[in-house]
Design an enzyme around this catalytic site. Structure first.
Site, PDB file in Angstrom:
ATOM      1  N   LYS A   1     -19.652 136.057 -33.504  1.00 14.19           N
ATOM      2  CA  LYS A   1     -21.106 136.024 -33.699  1.00 14.19           C
ATOM      3  C   LYS A   1     -21.662 134.691 -33.221  1.00 14.19           C
ATOM      4  O   LYS A   1     -21.140 133.636 -33.572  1.00 14.19           O
ATOM      5  CB  LYS A   1     -21.478 136.244 -35.172  1.00 14.19           C
ATOM      6  CG  LYS A   1     -22.999 136.228 -35.419  1.00 14.19           C
ATOM      7  CD  LYS A   1     -23.349 136.816 -36.772  1.00 14.19           C
ATOM      8  CE  LYS A   1     -23.070 135.873 -37.922  1.00 14.19           C
ATOM      9  NZ  LYS A   1     -23.921 134.644 -37.897  1.00 14.19           N
ATOM     10  N   ASP A  28     -20.368 130.877 -41.099  1.00 14.97           N
ATOM     11  CA  ASP A  28     -20.407 129.432 -41.315  1.00 14.97           C
ATOM     12  C   ASP A  28     -21.124 129.108 -42.625  1.00 14.97           C
ATOM     13  O   ASP A  28     -21.205 127.945 -43.028  1.00 14.97           O
ATOM     14  CB  ASP A  28     -21.024 128.691 -40.135  1.00 14.97           C
ATOM     15  CG  ASP A  28     -22.401 129.201 -39.735  1.00 14.97           C
ATOM     16  OD1 ASP A  28     -22.961 130.031 -40.473  1.00 14.97           O
ATOM     17  OD2 ASP A  28     -22.907 128.757 -38.685  1.00 14.97           O
ATOM     18  N   SER A  29     -21.583 130.145 -43.318  1.00 13.98           N
ATOM     19  CA  SER A  29     -22.071 129.993 -44.691  1.00 13.98           C
ATOM     20  C   SER A  29     -20.998 129.402 -45.590  1.00 13.98           C
ATOM     21  O   SER A  29     -21.299 128.886 -46.672  1.00 13.98           O
ATOM     22  CB  SER A  29     -22.517 131.353 -45.245  1.00 13.98           C
ATOM     23  OG  SER A  29     -21.499 132.325 -45.078  1.00 13.98           O
ATOM     24  N   GLU A  87     -31.934 138.223 -39.086  1.00 13.15           N
ATOM     25  CA  GLU A  87     -32.085 137.562 -40.383  1.00 13.15           C
ATOM     26  C   GLU A  87     -33.530 137.140 -40.616  1.00 13.15           C
ATOM     27  O   GLU A  87     -34.135 136.468 -39.777  1.00 13.15           O
ATOM     28  CB  GLU A  87     -31.171 136.341 -40.475  1.00 13.15           C
ATOM     29  CG  GLU A  87     -31.296 135.599 -41.803  1.00 13.15           C
ATOM     30  CD  GLU A  87     -30.228 134.552 -42.033  1.00 13.15           C
ATOM     31  OE1 GLU A  87     -30.304 133.870 -43.068  1.00 13.15           O
ATOM     32  OE2 GLU A  87     -29.320 134.421 -41.187  1.00 13.15           O
ATOM     33  N   ASP A 142     -18.059 133.721 -37.131  1.00 13.20           N
ATOM     34  CA  ASP A 142     -19.144 132.883 -36.627  1.00 13.20           C
ATOM     35  C   ASP A 142     -18.625 131.817 -35.672  1.00 13.20           C
ATOM     36  O   ASP A 142     -17.612 131.166 -35.957  1.00 13.20           O
ATOM     37  CB  ASP A 142     -19.825 132.154 -37.791  1.00 13.20           C
ATOM     38  CG  ASP A 142     -21.149 132.772 -38.181  1.00 13.20           C
ATOM     39  OD1 ASP A 142     -21.743 133.476 -37.344  1.00 13.20           O
ATOM     40  OD2 ASP A 142     -21.592 132.545 -39.315  1.00 13.20           O
ATOM     41  N   GLU A 181     -25.411 132.445 -32.599  1.00 12.08           N
ATOM     42  CA  GLU A 181     -26.817 132.349 -32.982  1.00 12.08           C
ATOM     43  C   GLU A 181     -27.671 131.936 -31.791  1.00 12.08           C
ATOM     44  O   GLU A 181     -27.277 131.061 -31.018  1.00 12.08           O
ATOM     45  CB  GLU A 181     -26.998 131.331 -34.111  1.00 12.08           C
ATOM     46  CG  GLU A 181     -26.319 131.720 -35.412  1.00 12.08           C
ATOM     47  CD  GLU A 181     -26.642 130.752 -36.536  1.00 12.08           C
ATOM     48  OE1 GLU A 181     -27.531 129.893 -36.347  1.00 12.08           O
ATOM     49  OE2 GLU A 181     -26.001 130.852 -37.599  1.00 12.08           O
TER      50      GLU A 181
END
Length: 266
Positions: free
Chosen positions: A112, A45-46, A181, A84, A114
């Site tokens: 992925k 999502d960067s 991270e 993501d 979070e």
């Protein structure tokens, strides 16, 4: 490069061979990176920041991510495709399953998410239904407003203890991989040794099972001009982008990257 699978990554950890991962958002870079030997392509999502120009990852949607997953799939040459799950796409178990299925149908091989131990139920749901999951821990950009900014996580002993416990709990829930991270290098090493699944780091020292960087960062491309401490510009001295990516792969494999200056202490 033969097709990279969950089994391949587990075997690499067991053999002590470092895993390389880069973010990727289109077919051309997917072809270039996978041909250069990158094992995992992350549609992060960067993309909200490096492609769309937002100041965070929060505006990215599942539909936008699926579009870029499909683009990457068309150019990929054997790498694993990791996608993501965007902000609030896993607010409920039903949403988690539907949005994950959408990304898998677009071409992802793994999803992925979070968070921390609270992800256990979601991870178990997905794993039982054939969707491999990578648990993203430490600095989780989707929670930037709760964390108070992009800060190193796990420096306090209580935080470190909780993160170690969470990693073990998520492995037991069925996670196939962990991404750490911006956590102290020593803590990342402890977590890597505590679980059997691969642990990938970004700003987490050199003792993890592999490394990931944002593609634009490692090529020296930035809108803001601010470069995170854990980034190295691999384009320096290289004749072309594929050579820069090959240099990144080689540096991760021989553990010359990340160096001490790219990590954080407790």
């Amino acid at each position: 490069m033969p097709n990279i699978t969950v089994t391949s990554l587990l075997a690499m950890k067991q053999k002590g061979e470092k895993i390389t991962m880069l973010t990727c958002y289109d077919a051309t870079f997917a072809h270039t990176a996978s041909q250069a030997g990158v094992e995992v392509l992350l549609i992060g999502d960067s993309l909200g920041m490096v492609l769309q120009g937002h100041d965070s990852t929060l505006p990215v949607t599942t539909a936008e991510t699926a579009y870029h997953v499909a683009c990457v799939k068309r150019g990929n040459q054997g790498a694993m495709i990791l996608a993501d799950l965007p902000f609030m796409a896993n607010a409920t178990l039903e949403q988690t399953f539907i949005n994950s299925a959408t990304l898998m149908q677009a071409g992802a091989h793994m999803i992925k998410v979070e968070g921390a131990a609270w992800l256990g139920e979601s991870i178990r749901l997905l794993a039982e239904r054939g969707i491999p999951v990578c648990a993203h821990m430490g600095l989780t950009p989707q929670a930037v407003n709760v964390l108070g900014g992009y800060k190193v996580q796990g420096r306090l002993e209580a935080q470190a203890r909780q993160m170690r416990a969470d990693a073990i709990a998520l492995e037991q829930a069925g996670a196939a991989m962990i991404l750490l991270e911006c956590v102290p290098s020593e803590l990342a090493e402890e977590i890597t040794q505590a679980v059997k699944i691969p642990v990938i780091g970004i700003g987490a020292g050199s003792a993890t099972d592999g490394q990931v960087l944002v593609l634009h960062d490692m090529l020296g491309l930035s809108i803001s001009g601010r470069v995170p401490k854990f980034v190295k510009n691999f384009m320096t001295g290289q004749p072309d982008i594929q050579s820069a990516i090959r240099a990144y792969v080689a540096a991760v494999k021989d553990v010359s990257f990340p160096a001490t200056e790219h990590g954080f202490s407790a």
